[in-house]
Design a protein around this motif. Sequence first.
Motif, PDB file in Angstrom:
ATOM      1  N   VAL A 206      61.731  30.389  68.090  1.00 30.39           N
ATOM      2  CA  VAL A 206      61.341  29.669  69.276  1.00 30.39           C
ATOM      3  C   VAL A 206      61.340  28.382  69.545  1.00 30.39           C
ATOM      4  CG1 VAL A 206      59.103  29.506  71.047  1.00 30.39           C
ATOM      5  CG2 VAL A 206      59.611  31.955  69.592  1.00 30.39           C
ATOM      6  N   PRO A 207      61.841  27.650  70.244  1.00 34.14           N
ATOM      7  CA  PRO A 207      61.907  26.369  70.277  1.00 34.14           C
ATOM      8  C   PRO A 207      60.775  25.508  70.876  1.00 34.14           C
ATOM      9  CG  PRO A 207      63.236  27.031  72.311  1.00 34.14           C
ATOM     10  CD  PRO A 207      62.715  28.426  71.471  1.00 34.14           C
ATOM     11  N   MET A 208      59.897  25.806  70.103  1.00 37.97           N
ATOM     12  CA  MET A 208      58.446  24.942  70.383  1.00 37.97           C
ATOM     13  C   MET A 208      58.547  23.479  70.226  1.00 37.97           C
ATOM     14  SD  MET A 208      55.682  25.530  71.892  1.00 37.97           S
ATOM     15  CE  MET A 208      55.302  27.224  71.667  1.00 37.97           C
ATOM     16  N   LEU A 209      57.926  22.374  70.804  1.00 37.67           N
ATOM     17  CA  LEU A 209      58.205  21.264  70.442  1.00 37.67           C
ATOM     18  C   LEU A 209      58.181  20.810  69.212  1.00 37.67           C
ATOM     19  CD1 LEU A 209      58.835  18.673  72.352  1.00 37.67           C
ATOM     20  CD2 LEU A 209      56.284  18.288  72.342  1.00 37.67           C
ATOM     21  N   THR A 210      57.068  21.465  68.410  1.00 32.81           N
ATOM     22  CA  THR A 210      57.188  21.139  67.033  1.00 32.81           C
ATOM     23  C   THR A 210      58.200  21.359  66.288  1.00 32.81           C
ATOM     24  OG1 THR A 210      56.011  23.385  66.689  1.00 32.81           O
ATOM     25  CG2 THR A 210      54.445  21.456  66.752  1.00 32.81           C
ATOM     26  N   VAL A 211      58.989  22.360  66.556  1.00 37.63           N
ATOM     27  CA  VAL A 211      60.197  22.781  65.976  1.00 37.63           C
ATOM     28  C   VAL A 211      61.429  21.746  66.394  1.00 37.63           C
ATOM     29  CG1 VAL A 211      62.074  24.764  65.639  1.00 37.63           C
ATOM     30  CG2 VAL A 211      59.439  25.200  65.855  1.00 37.63           C
ATOM     31  N   THR A 212      61.604  21.712  67.622  1.00 43.28           N
ATOM     32  CA  THR A 212      62.734  20.834  68.056  1.00 43.28           C
ATOM     33  C   THR A 212      62.661  19.471  67.807  1.00 43.28           C
ATOM     34  OG1 THR A 212      62.003  20.940  70.162  1.00 43.28           O
ATOM     35  CG2 THR A 212      63.376  22.611  69.645  1.00 43.28           C
ATOM     36  N   HIS A 213      61.334  18.734  68.371  1.00 47.49           N
ATOM     37  CA  HIS A 213      61.242  17.337  67.949  1.00 47.49           C
ATOM     38  C   HIS A 213      60.429  16.832  67.063  1.00 47.49           C
ATOM     39  CE1 HIS A 213      62.906  17.981  72.078  1.00 47.49           C
ATOM     40  NE2 HIS A 213      63.028  16.693  72.001  1.00 47.49           N
ATOM     41  N   GLY A 214      59.708  17.642  66.347  1.00 46.37           N
ATOM     42  CA  GLY A 214      59.068  17.464  65.290  1.00 46.37           C
ATOM     43  C   GLY A 214      57.556  17.118  65.539  1.00 46.37           C
ATOM     44  N   ARG A 215      56.523  17.213  64.561  1.00 45.33           N
ATOM     45  CA  ARG A 215      55.380  16.893  64.818  1.00 45.33           C
ATOM     46  C   ARG A 215      54.639  15.626  65.357  1.00 45.33           C
ATOM     47  NH1 ARG A 215      52.801  21.547  62.476  1.00 45.33           N
ATOM     48  NH2 ARG A 215      54.414  22.778  61.533  1.00 45.33           N
ATOM     49  N   PRO A 216      55.204  14.534  64.904  1.00 45.74           N
ATOM     50  CA  PRO A 216      54.767  13.262  65.484  1.00 45.74           C
ATOM     51  C   PRO A 216      55.106  13.228  67.051  1.00 45.74           C
ATOM     52  CG  PRO A 216      55.883  12.658  63.303  1.00 45.74           C
ATOM     53  CD  PRO A 216      56.113  14.574  63.823  1.00 45.74           C
ATOM     54  N   ALA A 217      56.369  13.645  67.391  1.00 44.58           N
ATOM     55  CA  ALA A 217      56.548  13.753  68.929  1.00 44.58           C
ATOM     56  C   ALA A 217      55.548  14.762  69.544  1.00 44.58           C
ATOM     57  CB  ALA A 217      57.875  14.227  69.091  1.00 44.58           C
ATOM     58  N   THR A 218      55.302  15.755  68.747  1.00 51.33           N
ATOM     59  CA  THR A 218      54.392  16.745  69.747  1.00 51.33           C
ATOM     60  C   THR A 218      53.127  16.238  69.648  1.00 51.33           C
ATOM     61  OG1 THR A 218      55.444  18.516  68.360  1.00 51.33           O
ATOM     62  CG2 THR A 218      52.965  19.025  69.291  1.00 51.33           C
ATOM     63  N   ARG A 219      52.522  15.319  68.840  1.00 56.64           N
ATOM     64  CA  ARG A 219      51.222  14.607  68.850  1.00 56.64           C
ATOM     65  C   ARG A 219      51.362  13.700  70.034  1.00 56.64           C
ATOM     66  NH1 ARG A 219      48.157  15.602  64.340  1.00 56.64           N
ATOM     67  NH2 ARG A 219      49.310  16.563  62.665  1.00 56.64           N
ATOM     68  N   ARG A 220      52.398  12.851  70.314  1.00 56.16           N
ATOM     69  CA  ARG A 220      52.515  11.892  71.262  1.00 56.16           C
ATOM     70  C   ARG A 220      52.428  12.745  72.486  1.00 56.16           C
ATOM     71  NH1 ARG A 220      56.397   9.687  67.753  1.00 56.16           N
ATOM     72  NH2 ARG A 220      58.180  10.648  68.880  1.00 56.16           N
TER      73      ARG A 220
END
Length: 310
Positions: A206-220
């Motif tokens: 599933v292309p969740m943001l944590t998968v596609t853009h990484g955890r730092p981007a998800t935190r932002r």
Amino acid sequence: MTEVSVNAVSRDYEPTFGDYVALLKPRVMSLVVFTALAGLLVAPGGLHPFEGFTAILFIALGAGASGALNMWYDADIDAVMRRTAKRPVPSGRVEPGEALAIGVALSGISVVMLALATNLFAAGLLAFTIFFYAVIYTMWLKRWTPQNIVIGGAAGAFPPMIGWAAVTGGVSIESALMFALIFMWTPPHFWALALFMKSDYDDAGVPMLTVTHGRPATRRHILAYTVLLAPVGVWLALTPVGGPVTLIVAVALNAWFLKGAVDIWRRDEAAAEADNYKTEKAFFRFSLYYLFAHFGALMIDAALRTWGGL
């Protein structure tokens, strides 16, 4: 989508009433019922209590129909995620065909009966909500874009608008703000979950943001959406459906929510893993109460206006 492996359940297993209840996603349904009830109760004019009860009943059935259709289609990815593997369809307790039939049947019943109980506009909005969640979100957005939660969040944001429309036959700035509150709340709520569920979404593809853009981007992103969410709650409190209770609750809740988002943004993965994602889990737990408190405050202010002359 019907070729789903059965996990550790005998083919002779007979589904129980509880299995069918679980198919309707009762936890999600409880939030749908509560926010729809808030929209119905704060709307000007009001409904006869029996009409109001039937409206909420059929909105709840529509939510359950969406849940059943979602479980039918997502059985393949549900089976590989720890959080969802025990759901009725991937665990083999309910056959995929049964889930589809129940979802379709409840969709038709809920929309037709809401139209008869209230008005065609509210029924049309319910039909669109079911379609949006089952088709636009589940069958398309969820597996296609990391913005699945952002756009798909609209499905969960419609119930207070439906409750409002059941009374008024239309929409307004107040119901639009109730929609916006849930819509803006959904991404940080689910992204916080995605941070500490770790490999679930990777395993399921599933292309969740944590998968596609990484955890730092998800935190932002969690921080950005929380900053955008805060003024919506305050603005809603300042409309005719708000009041002193809603304003106090909105300021307090959003101050805490903003603090939690800032704390998440400041953390790195090493710190998060060291304390087993304590901050992220606390933020997620608080988000579960966030909407209930907001919409509960709206109903308290409505009661004060009715009974206390405020």
